[in-house]
Design a protein around this motif. Structure first.
Motif, PDB file in Angstrom:
ATOM      1  N   GLU A   1       0.510   4.020   0.572  1.00  0.00           N
ATOM      2  CA  GLU A   1      -0.231   3.731  -0.665  1.00  0.00           C
ATOM      3  C   GLU A   1       0.642   3.845  -1.927  1.00  0.00           C
ATOM      4  O   GLU A   1       0.292   4.569  -2.873  1.00  0.00           O
TER       5      GLU A   1
ATOM      6  N   SER B   1       0.956   1.899  -4.379  1.00  0.00           N
ATOM      7  CA  SER B   1       0.363   1.345  -5.602  1.00  0.00           C
ATOM      8  C   SER B   1      -0.808   2.173  -6.125  1.00  0.00           C
ATOM      9  O   SER B   1      -1.368   1.847  -7.181  1.00  0.00           O
TER      10      SER B   1
ATOM     11  N   PRO C   1      -1.769  -2.755 -12.943  1.00  0.00           N
ATOM     12  CA  PRO C   1      -1.306  -3.962 -12.236  1.00  0.00           C
ATOM     13  C   PRO C   1       0.144  -4.335 -12.510  1.00  0.00           C
ATOM     14  O   PRO C   1       0.864  -4.736 -11.584  1.00  0.00           O
TER      15      PRO C   1
ATOM     16  N   VAL D   1       2.279  -1.981 -10.538  1.00  0.00           N
ATOM     17  CA  VAL D   1       2.182  -2.316  -9.114  1.00  0.00           C
ATOM     18  C   VAL D   1       3.156  -3.447  -8.783  1.00  0.00           C
ATOM     19  O   VAL D   1       3.880  -3.388  -7.777  1.00  0.00           O
TER      20      VAL D   1
ATOM     21  N   GLU E   1      -1.304   0.026   2.639  1.00  0.00           N
ATOM     22  CA  GLU E   1      -1.817  -0.347   1.312  1.00  0.00           C
ATOM     23  C   GLU E   1      -3.299  -0.695   1.354  1.00  0.00           C
ATOM     24  O   GLU E   1      -3.750  -1.403   2.250  1.00  0.00           O
TER      25      GLU E   1
ATOM     26  N   ASN F   1      -4.314  -2.068  -1.551  1.00  0.00           N
ATOM     27  CA  ASN F   1      -4.167  -3.256  -2.389  1.00  0.00           C
ATOM     28  C   ASN F   1      -3.607  -4.385  -1.514  1.00  0.00           C
ATOM     29  O   ASN F   1      -2.406  -4.649  -1.487  1.00  0.00           O
TER      30      ASN F   1
ATOM     31  N   LYS G   1      -3.847  -7.582  -1.643  1.00  0.00           N
ATOM     32  CA  LYS G   1      -3.248  -8.740  -2.317  1.00  0.00           C
ATOM     33  C   LYS G   1      -1.778  -8.487  -2.607  1.00  0.00           C
ATOM     34  O   LYS G   1      -0.913  -9.328  -2.333  1.00  0.00           O
TER      35      LYS G   1
END
Length: 236
Positions: A162, A164, A169, A172, A193, A195, A197
């Motif tokens: 993890e 991020s 943003p 990240v 993750e 996130n 994307k």
């Protein structure tokens, strides 16, 4: 295959069956991402790979070495280095001291200094902050420091949990670019993750983990377009 092979692994916490016949592979030179919601078993998987928990069934090998039989403190000598969730830097030590600590199992002092300089080259912000205490850094800078400290250990397989989390943003994006560059320089990466994307943008392949086992896998670009992944993880 060369690289990391997790084959039919079960992990129990007492009566809780955390991982169920978990199997996946990470080829040398790849970035592979594990995707899944909270409680899916991603962090347990990372703790398993870094020797912090033991499997009740199954095998874990890295280039033919049985990781499951090794104590956690020996894994770094085989090139397996874990950047845990939450960064866990030493807040009262300076940036430079944190980085130097990454080389505690490296006998060659000149090699440690070289790797510290490489971390500064990769992340110039750390060089700017090198005399500051780790606890005074921003969240993004602390994540960079955690990655830099791991790089000083000389990883061949970098486990990132993890990275991020809690970051804006733009930060990240910067952290993911650093991870991609580390991979391009020759380090194999397993990236956990939420996130999805961000992870799928840099990963070569990905696995979706639900309730302790893999439910979906494939090339990252294909999973990014898979309606099941889009609906569950990409917010569409």
């Amino acid at each position: 295959m060369s690289g990391l092979v997790v084959d039919g692994v079960d992990v129990h916490y007492g009566r809780v069956h955390a991982l169920r016949s978990l199997s996946f592979e990470v080829g040398e030179g790849e970035i592979v991402s594990l995707l899944g919601n909270n409680g899916a078993g991603k962090t347990t998987t990372m703790n398993l790979l870094s020797g912090l928990v033991k499997a009740t069934r199954g095998t874990i090998t890295w280039n033919g070495t049985d990781l499951g039989s090794l104590p956690a403190h020996d894994l770094v000598t085989h090139g397996v280095v874990h950047v845990p969730e939450g960064r866990r830097i030493f807040s009262t030590m300076t940036v430079h001291e944190n980085l130097m600590l990454g080389g505690y199992r490296v006998a060659d002092a000149s090699l440690v200094e070289k790797r510290v300089q490489q971390a500064y080259d990769l992340m110039p912000r750390l060089h700017e902050r090198r005399k500051q205490q780790g606890g005074t850094l921003s969240g993004g800078e602390q994540q960079m420091l955690a990655i830099g400290r791991a790089l000083v250990a000389g990883p061949r397989l970098l486990l990132l949990d993890e990275p991020s989390m809690g970051l804006a943003p733009l930060i990240v994006k910067q952290v993911m670019e650093i991870i991609a560059e580390v991979n391009q320089q020759g380090t194999t990466v397993l990236l956990v993750e939420q996130n999805a994307k961000a992870a799928l943008r840099i990963a070569h392949r990905a696995y979706v983990v639900e309730t302790g086992h893999v439910t979906l896998s494939g090339p990252a670009a294909e999973l990014a377009d898979d309606p099941r992944v889009v609906e569950a993880y990409l917010g569409a």
